[in-house]
Write an enzyme that holds these catalytic residues in place. Structure first.
Site, PDB file in Angstrom:
ATOM      1  N   HIS A 195       0.826  -1.216   0.000  1.00 30.43           N
ATOM      2  CA  HIS A 195       0.000   0.000   0.000  1.00 30.43           C
ATOM      3  C   HIS A 195       0.855   1.258   0.000  1.00 30.43           C
ATOM      4  O   HIS A 195       0.613   2.192  -0.758  1.00 30.43           O
ATOM      5  CB  HIS A 195      -0.875   0.037   1.264  1.00 30.43           C
ATOM      6  CG  HIS A 195      -2.102  -0.817   1.193  1.00 30.43           C
ATOM      7  ND1 HIS A 195      -2.859  -0.922   0.055  1.00 30.43           N
ATOM      8  CD2 HIS A 195      -2.723  -1.573   2.131  1.00 30.43           C
ATOM      9  CE1 HIS A 195      -3.886  -1.726   0.302  1.00 30.43           C
ATOM     10  NE2 HIS A 195      -3.826  -2.138   1.549  1.00 30.43           N
ATOM     11  N   ARG A 302      -8.821  -1.399 -15.179  1.00 31.89           N
ATOM     12  CA  ARG A 302      -9.149  -2.487 -14.246  1.00 31.89           C
ATOM     13  C   ARG A 302     -10.491  -2.169 -13.594  1.00 31.89           C
ATOM     14  O   ARG A 302     -10.562  -1.302 -12.722  1.00 31.89           O
ATOM     15  CB  ARG A 302      -8.083  -2.594 -13.160  1.00 31.89           C
ATOM     16  CG  ARG A 302      -6.670  -2.820 -13.633  1.00 31.89           C
ATOM     17  CD  ARG A 302      -5.744  -2.888 -12.424  1.00 31.89           C
ATOM     18  NE  ARG A 302      -4.355  -3.040 -12.784  1.00 31.89           N
ATOM     19  CZ  ARG A 302      -3.499  -2.033 -12.934  1.00 31.89           C
ATOM     20  NH1 ARG A 302      -3.922  -0.781 -12.759  1.00 31.89           N
ATOM     21  NH2 ARG A 302      -2.240  -2.264 -13.251  1.00 31.89           N
ATOM     22  N   ARG A 338     -10.967  -4.035 -19.231  1.00 30.72           N
ATOM     23  CA  ARG A 338     -10.923  -5.456 -18.865  1.00 30.72           C
ATOM     24  C   ARG A 338     -12.148  -5.767 -18.022  1.00 30.72           C
ATOM     25  O   ARG A 338     -12.403  -5.082 -17.028  1.00 30.72           O
ATOM     26  CB  ARG A 338      -9.644  -5.756 -18.069  1.00 30.72           C
ATOM     27  CG  ARG A 338      -9.518  -7.221 -17.651  1.00 30.72           C
ATOM     28  CD  ARG A 338      -8.208  -7.478 -16.924  1.00 30.72           C
ATOM     29  NE  ARG A 338      -8.208  -6.896 -15.579  1.00 30.72           N
ATOM     30  CZ  ARG A 338      -7.130  -6.829 -14.799  1.00 30.72           C
ATOM     31  NH1 ARG A 338      -5.971  -7.275 -15.246  1.00 30.72           N
ATOM     32  NH2 ARG A 338      -7.204  -6.304 -13.592  1.00 30.72           N
ATOM     33  N   GLU A 437      -2.510 -14.379 -20.598  1.00 32.36           N
ATOM     34  CA  GLU A 437      -1.780 -14.491 -19.330  1.00 32.36           C
ATOM     35  C   GLU A 437      -1.631 -15.945 -18.888  1.00 32.36           C
ATOM     36  O   GLU A 437      -0.975 -16.231 -17.898  1.00 32.36           O
ATOM     37  CB  GLU A 437      -2.466 -13.656 -18.245  1.00 32.36           C
ATOM     38  CG  GLU A 437      -3.960 -13.846 -18.154  1.00 32.36           C
ATOM     39  CD  GLU A 437      -4.672 -12.714 -17.423  1.00 32.36           C
ATOM     40  OE1 GLU A 437      -4.039 -12.034 -16.599  1.00 32.36           O
ATOM     41  OE2 GLU A 437      -5.876 -12.525 -17.680  1.00 32.36           O
ATOM     42  N   ASN A 460       2.516 -10.011 -15.904  1.00 31.08           N
ATOM     43  CA  ASN A 460       2.638 -10.330 -14.471  1.00 31.08           C
ATOM     44  C   ASN A 460       2.221 -11.774 -14.199  1.00 31.08           C
ATOM     45  O   ASN A 460       2.930 -12.533 -13.536  1.00 31.08           O
ATOM     46  CB  ASN A 460       1.795  -9.377 -13.623  1.00 31.08           C
ATOM     47  CG  ASN A 460       2.245  -7.930 -13.763  1.00 31.08           C
ATOM     48  OD1 ASN A 460       3.224  -7.651 -14.439  1.00 31.08           O
ATOM     49  ND2 ASN A 460       1.540  -7.021 -13.131  1.00 31.08           N
ATOM     50  N   ASP A 461       1.043 -12.161 -14.713  1.00 35.94           N
ATOM     51  CA  ASP A 461       0.567 -13.534 -14.500  1.00 35.94           C
ATOM     52  C   ASP A 461       1.208 -14.523 -15.470  1.00 35.94           C
ATOM     53  O   ASP A 461       1.486 -15.666 -15.100  1.00 35.94           O
ATOM     54  CB  ASP A 461      -0.959 -13.603 -14.619  1.00 35.94           C
ATOM     55  CG  ASP A 461      -1.656 -13.199 -13.324  1.00 35.94           C
ATOM     56  OD1 ASP A 461      -0.973 -13.149 -12.283  1.00 35.94           O
ATOM     57  OD2 ASP A 461      -2.866 -12.924 -13.348  1.00 35.94           O
ATOM     58  N   ARG A 471       5.431 -14.507  -7.521  1.00 35.22           N
ATOM     59  CA  ARG A 471       6.370 -13.382  -7.388  1.00 35.22           C
ATOM     60  C   ARG A 471       6.306 -12.737  -6.009  1.00 35.22           C
ATOM     61  O   ARG A 471       7.176 -11.961  -5.643  1.00 35.22           O
ATOM     62  CB  ARG A 471       6.113 -12.337  -8.480  1.00 35.22           C
ATOM     63  CG  ARG A 471       4.781 -11.635  -8.399  1.00 35.22           C
ATOM     64  CD  ARG A 471       4.529 -10.822  -9.662  1.00 35.22           C
ATOM     65  NE  ARG A 471       3.174 -10.295  -9.662  1.00 35.22           N
ATOM     66  CZ  ARG A 471       2.876  -9.023  -9.806  1.00 35.22           C
ATOM     67  NH1 ARG A 471       3.834  -8.143  -9.948  1.00 35.22           N
ATOM     68  NH2 ARG A 471       1.630  -8.625  -9.807  1.00 35.22           N
ATOM     69  N   CYS A 508       0.126  -5.061 -21.038  1.00 36.69           N
ATOM     70  CA  CYS A 508      -0.280  -4.219 -19.913  1.00 36.69           C
ATOM     71  C   CYS A 508       0.348  -4.646 -18.593  1.00 36.69           C
ATOM     72  O   CYS A 508      -0.061  -4.189 -17.533  1.00 36.69           O
ATOM     73  CB  CYS A 508      -1.798  -4.174 -19.793  1.00 36.69           C
ATOM     74  SG  CYS A 508      -2.564  -5.789 -19.597  1.00 36.69           S
TER      75      CYS A 508
END
Length: 578
Positions: A195, A302, A338, A437, A460-461, A471, A508
């Site tokens: 955060h 998102r 998305r 992904e 990322n995925d 990760r 992305c």
């Protein structure tokens, strides 16, 4: 140096770019030790607990409003989640029952009950649940402080230029930082996705996290340099090093000023090829930052933030307003939305989904939407209604099979036809694509390319699934390798398959804005790079210096290398990257 204060350098994780130089301000955590004691009047003790909860709610409402005004809707959603914790009977009822049945004080009951939930959530191999543990810890501290009559430090009261030093910064700490005085911060714990790191980037405050020892090394009043570019904290630098860092900061600020000149320019390579640079956003409030940083479109909206930090599903009209707002603000520039990507690391308590052993491989994203079709259709109707207000493109997340894509697209077409029958306007020719992904989708890209309008590669995925490495798990994080030739070959295969069918490909994931990845992705033929807004101008400056034809010459070599280290070394050497 005699008895002079000694210079020391501590290494951590570069969480937010920039260089801050100022006096240290230690944000101390007050002693919130909750000792056990017996109480005679249990009802009075329950009332005392409820009063402390009410005061904590008042504070959080004020912090939420401050975050909304200064940071935007998605950051304020963190505090909406905190307020939900303070309304959650699953947490509050056991605390009250413990007071009543064991006849113990509220502090002890709160501390014991909250510790149980925190331990349970932290034990889960799930980043979202670990963040919920952080939420409970933050909220518990606030209520405990009221019960104990202790004042929690308030960063908004700082009135001189400082660098904050803390074990960690809670979301409420970070939301109260005043950029005028807080020039940067360094913490013992945390990572780039915590955060505090995310908020530091929103505020554009340099930050280094995960140093492990900064609170043990720094005293109030020490001169501290926070190097958010290289992930270093320098305590009591020598005059010579201080001068070097003043120069480094000046160079960085000058570089930012040069980048700012590119805000209104298209992204064109040195040999005249246009490449689209787009922004990733989470809420309509993020559009302002995207445009201010020169985004040529939104490559990833998102939508799950619309569903989070609340107690029920958003209505069709609520979603319509959000999508319409983004499309109108982008004024004809492409907006890739998305559809709902919930599950895995992002849960919605009000859906009451069963706990899963491995949520990242479980019931999430398109899998959940195809089963919970009422929810999915509501979102699709809202998107279709909003489509007439801009350049909308829709993509489905977590697609593994052709059947899933066909089923999702069929539902979209059913809703479009139903709206048209009702006389509701819907834009013609809305492009419909998918996230790549899952390795299965990447391998089958030639088949998918015949049916989709575009691909967006979610690195990322894709990297996690291809390398079988979480990760967020420090013990296997070394396997999270964006430059592993296996990953690059998959990306290349997807791009080539799409181009053979005349389709475009975006990316992305975080990789899209990485200076080392940019020449590789240009060489592989990527059409659209979508990234955090603050990465756009540096990427544009880099791409203007690269010739696509020249970059294309490295494709064969890069794909023939054996390790990620070899790839990085080759690219750095070839393009003179630091």
């Amino acid at each position: 140096m005699g008895n002079a204060i000694r210079e020391k350098t501590i290494h951590g994780i570069a969480a937010s770019s920039g260089i801050a130089i100022a006096k240290a301000y230690r944000l101390e955590t007050p002693d919130l030790a909750a000792e056990k004691r017996a109480v005679a009047d249990v009802e009075a003790e329950v009332a005392r607990f409820e009063a402390a909860v009410a005061k904590a709610k008042e504070e959080l409402e004020a912090i939420k409003q401050h975050a909304l005004e200064k940071l935007g809707e998605d950051k304020a959603a963190i505090f909406a989640a905190h307020l939900l914790v303070l309304d959650d009977p699953e947490l509050l009822n056991p605390i009250k029952e413990k007071i009543q049945t064991e006849r113990v004080n509220a502090e002890y009951s709160l501390d014991e009950t909250a510790s149980f939930f925190i331990s349970m959530f932290e034990a889960m191999d799930n980043e979202y649940m670990k963040e919920r543990a952080a939420d409970i810890r933050d909220v518990t501290k606030r209520v405990l402080a009221h019960l104990l009559g202790v004042t929690i430090s308030n960063p908004s009261l700082i009135s001189e230029e400082v660098v904050i030093i803390a074990e960690d910064l809670t979301p409420s700490d970070t939301a109260q930082l005043n950029r005028q005085y807080v020039k940067g911060f360094a913490t013992d714990i945390g990572g780039r996705t915590s955060h505090s790191a995310i908020m530091a980037r929103s505020l554009e405050i340099p930050a280094v996290v995960g140093t492990k020892t900064v609170t043990a090394e720094v005293k109030n009043g020490d001169i501290v340099i926070v190097d958010g570019l290289d992930g270093q904290v320098i305590i009591n630098p020598s005059p010579e090093l201080l001068a070097q860092y003043e120069q480094k900061r000046a160079r960085y600020e000058a570089q930012k000023a040069e980048w700012a000149k590119l805000v209104h320019e298209a992204t064109v390579t040195a040999d005249g090829i246009h490449v689209e640079l787009a922004a990733n956003i989470g809420t309509p409030d993020d559009v302002k930052g995207a445009l201010a940083n020169g985004a040529e479109g939104i490559g990833l909206y998102r939508t799950e933030f619309l569903y989070m930090g609340r107690s029920e599903l958003p209505t069709e009209d609520e979603q319509f307003v959000a999508y319409k707002t983004v499309l109108e603000q982008m004024n004809g520039k492409p907006v890739v939305v998305r559809t709902l990507d919930i599950g895995g690391d992002k849960e919605l308590p009000y859906l009451q989904l069963p706990k899963e052993m491995n949520p990242f491989l479980g019931f999430r994203a398109i899998r959940l939407c195809l089963e919970m079709q009422d929810m999915f259709r509501t979102q699709l109707r809202a998107l279709l209604r909003a489509s007439v207000y801009g350049n909308l493109k829709i993509m489905f997340p977590m697609i593994a099979t052709l059947d899933e894509f066909r089923q999702a697209k069929a539902i979209l077409l059913e809703e479009k036809e139903a709206l048209l029958r009702q006389g509701v306007a819907v834009a013609d020719g809305i492009e419909v694509g998918m996230m790549v992904e899952i390795p299965a989708a990447a391998v089958m890209a030639d088949q998918f390319a015949k049916e989709v309008d575009f691909f967006s590669i979610g690195t990322n995925d894709l990297i996690q699934y291809t390398m079988a490495a979480d990760r967020m798990n420090e013990r296997v994080a070394y396997l999270y390798q964006p430059y592993n030739p296996a990953i690059l070959r998959l990306i290349s295969h997807v791009i080539d398959a799409a181009h053979r069918e005349g389709k475009w490909v975006g990316m992305c994931g975080e990789m899209a804005g990485d200076p080392i990845a940019i020449p590789i992705l240009l060489a592989l033929g990527l059409d659209e790079f979508s990234m955090s807004a603050t990465s756009i101008l540096p990427a544009r400056a880099q791409l203007k210096q690269l010739a696509k034809e020249e970059a294309a010459r490295i494709k064969e070599t890069v794909l023939s290398l054996g390790t990620a280290e070899e790839v990085v070394s080759f690219v750095k050497r070839t393009f003179s990257l630091a």
